[in-house]
Design a protein around this motif. Structure first.
Motif, PDB file in Angstrom:
ATOM      1  N   GLY A  70     -51.243  78.936 -70.426  1.00 43.72           N
ATOM      2  CA  GLY A  70     -50.445  79.730 -69.642  1.00 43.72           C
ATOM      3  C   GLY A  70     -50.147  81.054 -70.225  1.00 43.72           C
ATOM      4  O   GLY A  70     -49.550  81.994 -69.628  1.00 43.72           O
ATOM      5  N   SER A  78     -50.792  84.926 -72.600  1.00 45.03           N
ATOM      6  CA  SER A  78     -51.668  85.942 -72.226  1.00 45.03           C
ATOM      7  C   SER A  78     -52.039  86.789 -73.741  1.00 45.03           C
ATOM      8  O   SER A  78     -51.359  86.561 -74.765  1.00 45.03           O
ATOM      9  CB  SER A  78     -50.880  87.151 -71.490  1.00 45.03           C
ATOM     10  N   VAL A  83     -62.909  82.803 -64.565  1.00 44.49           N
ATOM     11  CA  VAL A  83     -61.985  83.697 -65.238  1.00 44.49           C
ATOM     12  C   VAL A  83     -61.556  84.587 -63.879  1.00 44.49           C
ATOM     13  O   VAL A  83     -60.318  85.300 -63.988  1.00 44.49           O
ATOM     14  CB  VAL A  83     -62.488  84.673 -66.303  1.00 44.49           C
ATOM     15  N   ARG A 110     -57.629  85.763 -63.291  1.00 46.29           N
ATOM     16  CA  ARG A 110     -57.071  85.590 -64.456  1.00 46.29           C
ATOM     17  C   ARG A 110     -57.321  86.651 -65.464  1.00 46.29           C
ATOM     18  O   ARG A 110     -56.419  86.993 -66.310  1.00 46.29           O
ATOM     19  CB  ARG A 110     -57.307  83.931 -64.960  1.00 46.29           C
ATOM     20  N   MET A 116     -56.212  89.125 -70.468  1.00 45.44           N
ATOM     21  CA  MET A 116     -56.443  87.684 -70.233  1.00 45.44           C
ATOM     22  C   MET A 116     -54.896  86.981 -69.943  1.00 45.44           C
ATOM     23  O   MET A 116     -54.304  86.899 -70.874  1.00 45.44           O
ATOM     24  CB  MET A 116     -56.880  86.856 -71.494  1.00 45.44           C
ATOM     25  N   ASN A 117     -54.994  86.412 -68.945  1.00 51.21           N
ATOM     26  CA  ASN A 117     -53.689  85.652 -68.190  1.00 51.21           C
ATOM     27  C   ASN A 117     -53.985  84.260 -68.047  1.00 51.21           C
ATOM     28  O   ASN A 117     -55.137  83.948 -67.788  1.00 51.21           O
ATOM     29  CB  ASN A 117     -52.946  86.490 -67.256  1.00 51.21           C
ATOM     30  N   SER A 118     -52.816  83.659 -67.959  1.00 52.01           N
ATOM     31  CA  SER A 118     -52.958  82.150 -67.517  1.00 52.01           C
ATOM     32  C   SER A 118     -54.246  81.713 -68.313  1.00 52.01           C
ATOM     33  O   SER A 118     -54.832  80.829 -67.772  1.00 52.01           O
ATOM     34  CB  SER A 118     -53.432  81.996 -66.137  1.00 52.01           C
ATOM     35  N   LYS A 173     -56.338  78.945 -70.564  1.00 50.93           N
ATOM     36  CA  LYS A 173     -56.427  77.664 -70.506  1.00 50.93           C
ATOM     37  C   LYS A 173     -57.111  77.074 -71.863  1.00 50.93           C
ATOM     38  O   LYS A 173     -57.820  78.039 -72.411  1.00 50.93           O
ATOM     39  CB  LYS A 173     -57.425  77.308 -69.400  1.00 50.93           C
ATOM     40  N   ASP A 225     -60.516  78.173 -72.398  1.00 52.99           N
ATOM     41  CA  ASP A 225     -61.041  79.498 -72.696  1.00 52.99           C
ATOM     42  C   ASP A 225     -61.019  79.795 -74.144  1.00 52.99           C
ATOM     43  O   ASP A 225     -61.627  80.844 -74.760  1.00 52.99           O
ATOM     44  CB  ASP A 225     -59.759  80.590 -72.028  1.00 52.99           C
TER      45      ASP A 225
END
Length: 118
Positions: A15, A17, A64, A67, A83-85, A87, A90
């Motif tokens: 979650g 960034s 991606v 996100r 890069m957000n959210s 996982k 990633d």
């Protein structure tokens, strides 16, 4: 010789960034399509995103989309990846590459490690 040096990686919780940067030199960045790619342990290189020379057209791998955001600053010869959210899937070594949909890692390229874990 082209130099591509990525930075900004680290360890984050799911979650979270990160913003990656790739400083380049040795070629005409402003007329070059650029990509981000990644390689997870034990896996082959994977294309992540591409941006055209003007920064107008962008392309993303399905996993991606929504996100990650690719951008560039032609005055600074620098490529970015917001890069957000994030996982766990990633998690990988991220690096920048010249070309459309490129995963080519050049001899002088340096990647940055992204680890997503709780």
């Amino acid at each position: 010789e082209a130099q591509l040096v990525a930075s900004g990686g680290g360890m984050v919780q799911p979650g979270g960034s990160l913003r990656l940067s790739c400083a380049t030199s040795g070629f005409t960045f402003s007329i070059t399509e650029m990509s981000w790619a990644r390689q997870a342990p034990g896996k082959g290189p994977e294309w992540v995103s591409t941006i055209n020379r003007y920064g107008v057209d962008t392309f993303y791998q399905d996993s991606v989309k929504g996100r990650f955001t690719i951008s560039r600053d032609n005055a600074k010869n620098t490529l970015y990846l917001q890069m957000n959210s994030l996982k766990p899937e990633d998690t990988a070594l991220y690096y920048c590459a010249r070309g459309h949909y490129s995963t080519r890692r050049e001899p002088s390229s340096r990647g940055t490690q992204v680890t997503v874990s709780s």
